[in-house]
Design a protein around this motif. Sequence first.
Motif, PDB file in Angstrom:
ATOM      1  N   GLY A 122       0.797  -1.219   0.000  1.00 15.72           N
ATOM      2  CA  GLY A 122       0.000   0.000   0.000  1.00 15.72           C
ATOM      3  C   GLY A 122       0.832   1.273   0.000  1.00 15.72           C
ATOM      4  N   GLN A 123       1.845   1.337   0.857  1.00 23.46           N
ATOM      5  CA  GLN A 123       2.688   2.532   0.918  1.00 23.46           C
ATOM      6  C   GLN A 123       3.447   2.728  -0.386  1.00 23.46           C
ATOM      7  N   SER A 124       3.903   1.639  -0.956  1.00 21.43           N
ATOM      8  CA  SER A 124       4.627   1.702  -2.225  1.00 21.43           C
ATOM      9  C   SER A 124       3.737   2.252  -3.328  1.00 21.43           C
ATOM     10  N   PHE A 125       2.500   1.775  -3.387  1.00 25.11           N
ATOM     11  CA  PHE A 125       1.591   2.263  -4.421  1.00 25.11           C
ATOM     12  C   PHE A 125       1.196   3.697  -4.154  1.00 25.11           C
ATOM     13  N   HIS A 126       1.082   4.072  -2.893  1.00 23.91           N
ATOM     14  CA  HIS A 126       0.734   5.454  -2.551  1.00 23.91           C
ATOM     15  C   HIS A 126       1.755   6.415  -3.141  1.00 23.91           C
ATOM     16  N   ARG A 127       3.047   6.095  -2.994  1.00 26.41           N
ATOM     17  CA  ARG A 127       4.100   6.939  -3.565  1.00 26.41           C
ATOM     18  C   ARG A 127       4.003   6.966  -5.086  1.00 26.41           C
ATOM     19  N   PHE A 128       3.765   5.782  -5.663  1.00 30.04           N
ATOM     20  CA  PHE A 128       3.611   5.704  -7.116  1.00 30.04           C
ATOM     21  C   PHE A 128       2.443   6.563  -7.573  1.00 30.04           C
ATOM     22  N   PHE A 129       1.315   6.495  -6.872  1.00 32.20           N
ATOM     23  CA  PHE A 129       0.105   7.227  -7.247  1.00 32.20           C
ATOM     24  C   PHE A 129       0.352   8.732  -7.245  1.00 32.20           C
ATOM     25  N   GLU A 130       1.089   9.224  -6.239  1.00 29.84           N
ATOM     26  CA  GLU A 130       1.366  10.652  -6.163  1.00 29.84           C
ATOM     27  C   GLU A 130       2.181  11.109  -7.375  1.00 29.84           C
ATOM     28  N   HIS A 131       3.158  10.304  -7.784  1.00 33.28           N
ATOM     29  CA  HIS A 131       3.950  10.633  -8.972  1.00 33.28           C
ATOM     30  C   HIS A 131       3.099  10.521 -10.239  1.00 33.28           C
ATOM     31  N   TRP A 132       2.209   9.515 -10.255  1.00 31.89           N
ATOM     32  CA  TRP A 132       1.376   9.287 -11.431  1.00 31.89           C
ATOM     33  C   TRP A 132       0.418  10.460 -11.657  1.00 31.89           C
ATOM     34  N   ILE A 133      -0.107  11.013 -10.563  1.00 31.35           N
ATOM     35  CA  ILE A 133      -1.003  12.163 -10.650  1.00 31.35           C
ATOM     36  C   ILE A 133      -0.279  13.353 -11.272  1.00 31.35           C
ATOM     37  N   VAL A 134       0.973  13.543 -10.888  1.00 28.42           N
ATOM     38  CA  VAL A 134       1.775  14.634 -11.456  1.00 28.42           C
ATOM     39  C   VAL A 134       1.955  14.420 -12.958  1.00 28.42           C
ATOM     40  N   GLU A 147      -1.812   2.335 -18.748  1.00 26.97           N
ATOM     41  CA  GLU A 147      -1.410   0.933 -18.645  1.00 26.97           C
ATOM     42  C   GLU A 147      -0.438   0.735 -17.483  1.00 26.97           C
ATOM     43  N   LYS A 148       0.476   1.669 -17.332  1.00 29.93           N
ATOM     44  CA  LYS A 148       1.444   1.599 -16.236  1.00 29.93           C
ATOM     45  C   LYS A 148       0.727   1.651 -14.882  1.00 29.93           C
ATOM     46  N   TYR A 149      -0.314   2.457 -14.809  1.00 25.90           N
ATOM     47  CA  TYR A 149      -1.101   2.571 -13.577  1.00 25.90           C
ATOM     48  C   TYR A 149      -1.722   1.225 -13.209  1.00 25.90           C
ATOM     49  N   TYR A 150      -2.323   0.561 -14.192  1.00 23.86           N
ATOM     50  CA  TYR A 150      -2.985  -0.712 -13.893  1.00 23.86           C
ATOM     51  C   TYR A 150      -1.981  -1.844 -13.677  1.00 23.86           C
TER      52      TYR A 150
END
Length: 287
Positions: free
Chosen positions: A11-23, A78-81
């Motif tokens: 979860g924490q790993s994806f949270h960091r990824f999600f923040e970068h993905w939003i940018v 695709e990278k997100y999923y």
Amino acid sequence: MSVLPDGNNDGQSFHRFFEHWIVEQNKYLQDLTSASKQHKRAKTNTTIAAESTQTEETRVPDKPHLGPLINRVLLNYEKYYQAKSRCAKQDAVVMLTPPWTSALENAFMWIGGWRPSMAFQLLYSKSGLQLEDQLFSFIQGLSIGDLGDLSPRQLVQIDELQERTIREERKITEKMAKHQETVADQSMVQLSHLVTDLMRNEEEEGSTGGGGLEERVGSVLELKAVGLEKILLKADDLRLRTLKAILDILTPIQAVHFLIAAAELHLRFHEWGQKKDASQHVTGGGN
């Protein structure tokens, strides 16, 4: 560029990824908006030139740079999923109840994300808005080529795709409903009774020794999580396939406008939810 989570710390790993993905999504939104404006200017200039030479040609082909841009945006989805899939194998539950999204977003979620059929509502809404904006252009004989210009053939294809998507969506919804009902199956009811009895005996007699039951509980809950993971992956697969299928029906410039609308809605809804959570937190903290 955001890096795919490694599966550790899920979860924490994806949270960091999600923040970068939003940018990154916001950067792609700027690129898409710039491309749509350039196309509109080229369309207008071509029409003016055609009128000045008294020709009937007012159509401008989609710029060749739109295809690569659309592919880059699609690759970002695709990278997100891919990231979701990897983290779901570690903890499907947290991916279905993500703490990195707001309470407002979670309230409108369908199995850990957006409902696939909502993509068609977005498409029709944007198409209607752009059609209204084009009324003056139509009078002038100018066709912008955006979602307000969907052809009869495209509308038929979209309608057929929507019907197929809704059928698949309902099947996945039914799978989730059946899986949720297993929380109250005989094994779970029996196990909850045995654990309750054990807790009562420990309170009355001060005895311990429920290690075997704890292992059994862990095993049963793990099976429930595996089932959730499978359903989540089916839902995400339908989401991505729906997006790709819609883009395949649209012309490149129409695809750009659709991706703009999708990004704007997602980013703004995310921000509104965050602000709502923050304001409630402040209010709650003052009590």
